[in-house]
Motif scaffolding. Structure first.
Motif, PDB file in Angstrom:
ATOM      1  N   UNK A  44      -7.778 -11.204  -2.775  1.00 50.59           N
ATOM      2  CA  UNK A  44      -6.899 -10.556  -3.753  1.00 50.59           C
ATOM      3  C   UNK A  44      -5.783 -11.520  -4.130  1.00 50.59           C
ATOM      4  N   UNK A  45      -5.715 -11.826  -5.399  1.00 57.30           N
ATOM      5  CA  UNK A  45      -4.740 -12.796  -5.880  1.00 57.30           C
ATOM      6  C   UNK A  45      -3.332 -12.205  -5.862  1.00 57.30           C
ATOM      7  N   UNK A  46      -2.381 -12.946  -5.318  1.00 51.85           N
ATOM      8  CA  UNK A  46      -0.987 -12.513  -5.260  1.00 51.85           C
ATOM      9  C   UNK A  46      -0.138 -13.286  -6.268  1.00 51.85           C
ATOM     10  N   UNK A  47      -0.488 -14.521  -6.511  1.00 52.15           N
ATOM     11  CA  UNK A  47       0.319 -15.389  -7.361  1.00 52.15           C
ATOM     12  C   UNK A  47       0.504 -14.791  -8.748  1.00 52.15           C
ATOM     13  N   UNK A  48       1.762 -14.721  -9.175  1.00 53.00           N
ATOM     14  CA  UNK A  48       2.085 -14.234 -10.501  1.00 53.00           C
ATOM     15  C   UNK A  48       2.064 -12.725 -10.660  1.00 53.00           C
ATOM     16  N   UNK A  49       1.731 -11.987  -9.594  1.00 49.85           N
ATOM     17  CA  UNK A  49       1.662 -10.532  -9.685  1.00 49.85           C
ATOM     18  C   UNK A  49       3.036  -9.902  -9.480  1.00 49.85           C
ATOM     19  N   UNK A  50       3.208  -8.709 -10.019  1.00 50.15           N
ATOM     20  CA  UNK A  50       4.397  -7.916  -9.732  1.00 50.15           C
ATOM     21  C   UNK A  50       4.209  -7.262  -8.369  1.00 50.15           C
ATOM     22  N   UNK A  51       5.206  -7.380  -7.504  1.00 51.34           N
ATOM     23  CA  UNK A  51       5.106  -6.815  -6.157  1.00 51.34           C
ATOM     24  C   UNK A  51       6.301  -5.918  -5.889  1.00 51.34           C
ATOM     25  N   UNK A  78       4.936   2.223 -10.359  1.00 47.92           N
ATOM     26  CA  UNK A  78       3.871   2.293 -11.375  1.00 47.92           C
ATOM     27  C   UNK A  78       3.737   0.996 -12.160  1.00 47.92           C
ATOM     28  N   UNK A  79       4.752   0.154 -12.114  1.00 49.17           N
ATOM     29  CA  UNK A  79       4.691  -1.133 -12.805  1.00 49.17           C
ATOM     30  C   UNK A  79       4.157  -2.247 -11.906  1.00 49.17           C
ATOM     31  N   UNK A  80       3.952  -1.930 -10.640  1.00 46.76           N
ATOM     32  CA  UNK A  80       3.673  -2.976  -9.658  1.00 46.76           C
ATOM     33  C   UNK A  80       2.206  -3.354  -9.604  1.00 46.76           C
ATOM     34  N   UNK A  81       1.964  -4.625  -9.443  1.00 45.66           N
ATOM     35  CA  UNK A  81       0.638  -5.124  -9.109  1.00 45.66           C
ATOM     36  C   UNK A  81       0.424  -5.143  -7.604  1.00 45.66           C
ATOM     37  N   UNK A  82       1.485  -5.306  -6.852  1.00 41.74           N
ATOM     38  CA  UNK A  82       1.413  -5.302  -5.385  1.00 41.74           C
ATOM     39  C   UNK A  82       2.579  -4.472  -4.862  1.00 41.74           C
ATOM     40  N   UNK A  83       2.284  -3.552  -3.966  1.00 43.08           N
ATOM     41  CA  UNK A  83       3.331  -2.751  -3.336  1.00 43.08           C
ATOM     42  C   UNK A  83       3.133  -2.771  -1.830  1.00 43.08           C
TER      43      UNK A  83
END
Length: 366
Positions: free
Chosen positions: A229-236, A275-280
């Motif tokens: 699972x890609x983390x780079x550049x994601x909203x967390x 709800x805006x997050x790619x990673x929580x």
């Protein structure tokens, strides 16, 4: 809504179930992935082939196979139990290789103060985990009314003992003891729980590397890596800001080049942020707090919450659930960890990994 801190090494605060007070320790990790992915799955491979893989650091890669996961249907189950088993097999091979090469066996010392049955159970489980991978275990049990100085004396002894490479003080400590003072007494070189402020400080600084990372946040990141699972550049988004899970989890995600937000007890309308997050990562210890409308479609959810809720159908009178409503999350997320069987097994696996890394570092073994 009430938030509370959570902890990887204070799991003993969870059980046995006390209906008057739900436990305060847990965590969640949610991440979003859209479209086809490469999932790193815990497929069995030979120990020889894997002996040098992901036991050295929290960022180690694993094997990759292709899989496709759409959104809005049924989430992929991230099997923490299987991944932890794979990691323990890797550690077993490395421990054997180290023993054969230089005659050194990693050692983990655990200090237990008091007679809490839940704490004793967790210490026993850690001892069994050590034995399963070939790590030596050392144990000190002290009475409830022990002084802080007695605990410090045992820590000092283990700090000086060359056969001990990791020291763990089982939490919670009796109320008359200052936990932070006791944890600070552990040598930073043997702080396999990753709780020492110098380790956390290094984690927070660019260009510095901590000797150890706290086990539960490390396990969360490791699961994301193992499943590709890609983390780079994601909203967390991290829900909770504890020193043991929330803050280090946020720092780890930041090191992976995610953009971080932290939601806590003073955050209004937290669901608008999640709800805006790619990673929580949620670390609040509130059963089923994160509902379907909190989750962005396609999210990857890693739920470390371990919360007992009453269940008359269970022989124990309760069942364990996470911070995320699992049934609802499966309808929205692309991947989710179950509870139990998600991050829980990863915590002890990361403790073993940290102990092995400590032994390698102290003996300059590559």
């Amino acid at each position: 809504m009430v938030f509370s801190d959570c902890s990887s090494a204070t799991t003993a605060r969870f059980l046995p179930f006390n209906r008057s007070r739900l436990p305060a320790d847990s965590a969640v990790n949610i991440g979003r992935v859209v479209g086809p992915l490469q999932w790193r799955l815990p497929n069995p491979v030979s120990l020889q082939a894997r002996s040098t893989l992901a036991v050295h650091s929290w960022s180690s890669p694993s094997l990759v196979i292709n899989a496709t996961m759409g959104t809005g249907t049924s989430a992929k189950v991230i099997d923490g139990k299987a991944v932890a088993k794979q990691i323990r097999d890797e550690i077993t091979a490395e421990v054997s290789r180290m023993k054969d090469a230089i005659g050194i066996v990693p050692g983990l010392a655990v200090i237990l103060v008091g007679d809490r049955k839940d704490s004793a159970t967790y210490v026993h489980n850690k001892k069994k985990a050590c034995e399963s991978v070939g790590i030596k275990s050392f144990e000190v049990r002290l009475p409830e009314d022990s002084s802080k100085q007695e605990v410090h004396n045992h820590i000092a002894g283990f700090n000086e003992d060359p056969s001990v490479h990791g020291i763990l003080v089982q939490l919670p400590l009796p109320s008359h003891m200052n936990e932070q003072s006791v944890l600070n007494a552990v040598s930073i070189e043997k702080d396999v729980d990753g709780f020492h402020p110098l380790n956390i400080g290094r984690l927070a600084m660019r260009g510095r590397e901590p000797l150890f990372v706290p086990c539960t946040p490390k396990g969360c990141i490791e699961l994301l890596h193992r499943y590709g699972i890609n983390i780079k550049g994601k909203r967390a988004v991290v829900i909770g800001r504890s020193n043991i899970v929330g803050m280090p989890a946020a720092l780890l995600l930041q090191r992976e080049d995610a953009t971080i937000s932290i939601v806590h007890s003073r955050t209004p309308n937290p669901e608008d942020i999640t709800r805006q997050a790619d990673i929580i990562i949620s670390a609040v210890g509130q059963p089923n707090m994160v509902r379907e409308n909190w989750i962005k479609p396609g999210a990857v959810i890693i739920d470390v919450g371990i919360n007992p809720v009453e269940d008359a159908k269970s022989p124990r009178g309760y069942r364990l659930v996470g911070d995320v409503c699992y049934e609802e999350a499966c309808k929205v997320a692309s991947a989710v960890t179950p509870v139990p069987g998600g991050v829980g097994p990863m915590t002890i696996a990361m403790l073993l990994s940290n102990t092995l890394s400590s032994a390698k570092r102290l003996h300059n073994f590559k």
